[in-house]
Write a protein that holds these residues in place. Structure first.
Motif, mmCIF file in Angstrom:
data_model
loop_
_atom_site.group_PDB
_atom_site.id
_atom_site.type_symbol
_atom_site.label_atom_id
_atom_site.label_comp_id
_atom_site.label_asym_id
_atom_site.label_seq_id
_atom_site.Cartn_x
_atom_site.Cartn_y
_atom_site.Cartn_z
ATOM 1 N N ALA A 1 0.857 -1.190 0.000
ATOM 2 C CA ALA A 1 0.000 0.000 0.000
ATOM 3 C C ALA A 1 0.886 1.230 0.000
ATOM 4 O O ALA A 1 1.240 1.757 1.062
ATOM 5 C CB ALA A 1 -0.914 -0.003 1.227
ATOM 6 N N PRO A 2 1.292 1.712 -1.174
ATOM 7 C CA PRO A 2 2.246 2.824 -1.240
ATOM 8 C C PRO A 2 1.700 4.093 -0.598
ATOM 9 O O PRO A 2 0.519 4.399 -0.732
ATOM 10 C CB PRO A 2 2.471 3.014 -2.744
ATOM 11 N N ARG A 3 2.575 4.805 0.091
ATOM 12 C CA ARG A 3 2.180 6.066 0.735
ATOM 13 C C ARG A 3 2.382 7.261 -0.187
ATOM 14 O O ARG A 3 1.815 8.324 0.035
ATOM 15 C CB ARG A 3 2.987 6.290 2.022
ATOM 16 N N ALA A 4 3.214 7.095 -1.218
ATOM 17 C CA ALA A 4 3.466 8.199 -2.152
ATOM 18 C C ALA A 4 4.101 7.654 -3.413
ATOM 19 O O ALA A 4 4.710 6.572 -3.415
ATOM 20 C CB ALA A 4 4.368 9.260 -1.521
ATOM 21 N N ILE A 5 3.937 8.403 -4.499
ATOM 22 C CA ILE A 5 4.588 8.126 -5.781
ATOM 23 C C ILE A 5 5.553 9.274 -6.056
ATOM 24 O O ILE A 5 5.225 10.438 -5.796
ATOM 25 C CB ILE A 5 3.558 8.070 -6.926
ATOM 26 N N PHE A 6 6.734 8.964 -6.586
ATOM 27 C CA PHE A 6 7.656 10.053 -6.925
ATOM 28 C C PHE A 6 8.430 9.728 -8.194
ATOM 29 O O PHE A 6 8.612 8.571 -8.555
ATOM 30 C CB PHE A 6 8.632 10.331 -5.769
ATOM 31 N N ILE A 7 8.860 10.783 -8.856
ATOM 32 C CA ILE A 7 9.765 10.697 -10.010
ATOM 33 C C ILE A 7 10.884 11.694 -9.777
ATOM 34 O O ILE A 7 10.634 12.841 -9.387
ATOM 35 C CB ILE A 7 9.049 11.046 -11.334
ATOM 36 N N THR A 8 12.118 11.264 -9.995
ATOM 37 C CA THR A 8 13.271 12.163 -9.946
ATOM 38 C C THR A 8 14.070 11.978 -11.237
ATOM 39 O O THR A 8 13.823 11.030 -11.997
ATOM 40 C CB THR A 8 14.190 11.864 -8.749
ATOM 41 N N PRO A 9 15.019 12.869 -11.499
ATOM 42 C CA PRO A 9 15.934 12.595 -12.615
ATOM 43 C C PRO A 9 16.667 11.269 -12.407
ATOM 44 O O PRO A 9 16.653 10.686 -11.320
ATOM 45 C CB PRO A 9 16.899 13.790 -12.566
ATOM 46 N N HIS A 10 17.318 10.786 -13.429
ATOM 47 C CA HIS A 10 18.040 9.511 -13.377
ATOM 48 C C HIS A 10 19.086 9.546 -12.265
ATOM 49 O O HIS A 10 19.692 10.601 -12.008
ATOM 50 C CB HIS A 10 18.701 9.253 -14.737
ATOM 51 N N PRO A 11 19.326 8.417 -11.580
ATOM 52 C CA PRO A 11 20.299 8.413 -10.472
ATOM 53 C C PRO A 11 21.696 8.881 -10.839
ATOM 54 O O PRO A 11 22.428 9.378 -9.982
ATOM 55 C CB PRO A 11 20.320 6.928 -10.049
#
Length: 258
Positions: free
Chosen positions: A233-243
């Motif tokens: 049950a995810p608490r949040a979704i995120f996207i960042t630039p590539h590691p």
């Protein structure tokens, strides 16, 4: 004329017979179906079975009843994901009816339209009036969608806002596990995908919460999206630039779910 329908989800153990909330909804003119949340949540992907019910245009109210403590982060996450997954043009009026205890659940912005009532005395009559003006979902400023299914589980679809392009990305969830991912056209989970330099099983900490993520060098634009299969049950979704990018710590988007 057919009666408007209501879906009533009873949190906690509850008792036998008709609940006060069901009685109030029926008295206000709703044809009401009651479901014990624990029975649904106890099945693998059982909560996803609520989506076809909520998609019915005749279902004009979705009510969750229990104590404030019953509205756990997991319950809020499921509420947010089901809301995000709805395709119907008019959402059902959504309400939480609290019994006993103190305080109120802390809803994420995605559930800002949810009405909170204390006790089962007069909420149903107010819902009957509110259904004539359905709520408007507070969508994030980027593309986000959910695809919950009893067979394939939960897939999340995330893409950039209009006019933006992600030239490589890291996509993940807090308090959940990303078990597969891909890139494809928006609107449906792709059956096949070609990933550029994929990385799986990325783990870390975000503000004290554990996260798992995946990464690839694929460009994602206004016609495409990143897809993630998520367990838990995810608490949040995120996207960042590539590691591997210098600005990796700067989030491109973040959506709280619970």
């Amino acid at each position: 004329m057919a009666l408007p329908k209501a879906l009533l989800c009873l949190l906690g153990k509850g008792g036998s017979g008709t609940s006060p909330e069901e009685g109030a909804l029926r008295a206000a003119g709703f044809a009401t179906a009651s479901i014990a949340w624990d029975e649904v949540a106890g099945q693998r992907n059982g909560w996803t079975q609520l989506l076809p019910i909520l998609e019915e245009p005749a279902v004009q109210a979705w009510v969750l009843a229990g104590s404030a403590e019953d509205f756990t982060a997991e319950v809020l996450s499921r509420m947010a994901l089901l809301t995000l997954a709805l395709r119907r043009p008019k959402l059902p009026v959504t309400a939480c009816v609290l019994s006993g205890g103190n305080g109120e659940p802390e809803f994420p912005d995605l559930l800002g339209h949810v009405r909170v009532f204390s006790g089962a005395a007069a909420f149903a009559a107010r819902l009957a009036a509110m259904r004539l003006k359905p709520p408007v979902l507070a969508r994030p400023d980027f593309h986000a969608d959910a695809h919950p299914d009893p067979l394939i589980g939960l897939w999340l679809e995330v893409g950039p806002p209009p006019g933006a392009v992600w030239r490589g990305f890291m996509a993940g969830v807090l308090a959940g596990e990303v078990t597969a991912f891909g890139v494809g056209p928006r609107g449906t989970v792709p059956q096949k995908t070609t990933l550029e330099y994929p990385q799986c099983g990325i783990q870390g900490d975000w503000g004290g919460s554990p996260f798992t993520a995946c990464a690839a060098r694929n460009p994602v634009d206004g016609d495409t999206a990143c897809y993630m299969r998520v367990e838990g049950a995810p608490r949040a979704i995120f996207i960042t630039p590539h590691p591997d990018d210098e600005e990796q710590a700067r989030p491109l988007c973040y959506l709280a779910l619970g």
